[in-house]
Design a protein around this motif. Sequence first.
Motif, short mmCIF file in Angstrom:
data_model
loop_
_atom_site.label_atom_id
_atom_site.label_comp_id
_atom_site.label_asym_id
_atom_site.label_seq_id
_atom_site.Cartn_x
_atom_site.Cartn_y
_atom_site.Cartn_z
N TRP A 42 0.81 -1.23 0.00
CA TRP A 42 0.00 0.00 0.00
C TRP A 42 0.85 1.28 0.00
CZ3 TRP A 42 0.53 3.32 4.16
CH2 TRP A 42 1.11 2.79 5.32
N HIS A 43 2.16 1.12 0.16
CA HIS A 43 3.05 2.28 0.14
C HIS A 43 4.23 1.92 -0.75
CE1 HIS A 43 4.60 6.09 1.67
NE2 HIS A 43 5.75 5.51 1.88
N ASP A 44 4.16 2.34 -2.00
CA ASP A 44 5.12 1.85 -3.00
C ASP A 44 6.35 2.73 -3.15
OD1 ASP A 44 3.84 4.01 -4.05
OD2 ASP A 44 3.36 3.09 -5.99
N ALA A 45 6.72 3.47 -2.11
CA ALA A 45 7.92 4.32 -2.18
C ALA A 45 9.18 3.46 -2.27
CB ALA A 45 7.99 5.23 -0.96
N ASP A 46 10.15 3.94 -3.04
CA ASP A 46 11.43 3.26 -3.17
C ASP A 46 12.30 3.59 -1.96
OD1 ASP A 46 13.85 2.20 -3.85
OD2 ASP A 46 14.02 3.21 -5.78
N PRO A 47 12.74 2.60 -1.18
CA PRO A 47 13.54 2.92 0.01
C PRO A 47 14.89 3.54 -0.29
CG PRO A 47 13.46 0.55 -0.37
CD PRO A 47 12.47 1.17 -1.31
N ALA A 48 15.38 3.45 -1.52
CA ALA A 48 16.68 4.02 -1.88
C ALA A 48 16.58 5.34 -2.64
CB ALA A 48 17.48 3.02 -2.71
N ARG A 49 15.37 5.77 -2.93
CA ARG A 49 15.20 6.98 -3.74
C ARG A 49 15.46 8.24 -2.89
NH1 ARG A 49 9.60 9.47 -6.17
NH2 ARG A 49 10.56 11.18 -7.36
N GLN A 50 16.40 9.06 -3.35
CA GLN A 50 16.74 10.30 -2.66
C GLN A 50 15.92 11.46 -3.23
OE1 GLN A 50 20.94 11.04 -2.61
NE2 GLN A 50 21.46 8.92 -2.10
#
Length: 276
Positions: A42-50
């Motif tokens: 439900w939260h598709d944010a990339d953990p490595a995206r700055q």
Amino acid sequence: MMPTMLTAPLPHLAWPSLSARQRLGALLLALLLAFAWLVPWWHDADPARQQLVRILELPSLAAPLGTDHLGRDMLARTAAALRLSLGMALLSVVTAAVPGLLFGVIAGWRGGWLDRILGSVADACLALPGLLLVLLLVAIAPGNFWALYVGISLVLWIEYFRVVRARTRVLVASPQLEASRLLGFGPLYLFRRHLWPELAPQVLTLAAFGAASAILAMAALGFVSVGLRPPTAELGLMMIELLPYYHEAPWAMAQPILALFILVFSLNLLAGKDPR
């Protein structure tokens, strides 16, 4: 008339009943598992995206746990770090418990020269402190997950071997196992009927403590910057990265600490027993 032991049913090899504190530990662990694996749905944010325009943001609808010093989503990173820690713990425990249990049963059952050889191998692994052995392997392949995993597994299997070997020696000499052996039952039946029901509680307790030890070891190595490398989302690495910003963003610094605490706490509760 047939002997009683031939007509008695094989006991149900169920998991030991859980005490109140073990149920609490299982509940906390289940909640962490659900958090770690359901967040990406439900939260598709990339953990490595700055996102440098969103540095150290407060929690919001877009980032429910805020962002770190590079604008990375803390919810996605915490969930990814928990998945990594739980995966490492599972791999380490399985690859340490299986050979430890197998070699421990063989050494305790057979004895003699086989016991001496396996005992010597275990003593040789104990000659180096566990943390030093892990550091040596990590130094050979810095930042490599598999080097870290192999080092932790090599340390953990000795505990299973020594406990299982000592307990098997006692169980092999029991009249129940000797009677089953004289009646012609094979090794597999003897293990399932007499050894495993007695070994299971100790092995499962060692597994819970071993998982906690593997998680703490990986976090400690990450905290001193000799474990996994950025931008990997790992609890110890997240702590050391956020440490300089604890004044500006205490909520961000607290998240990996709280996640590690609850994870290790749940495993220790799961391993413990209520005092009698």
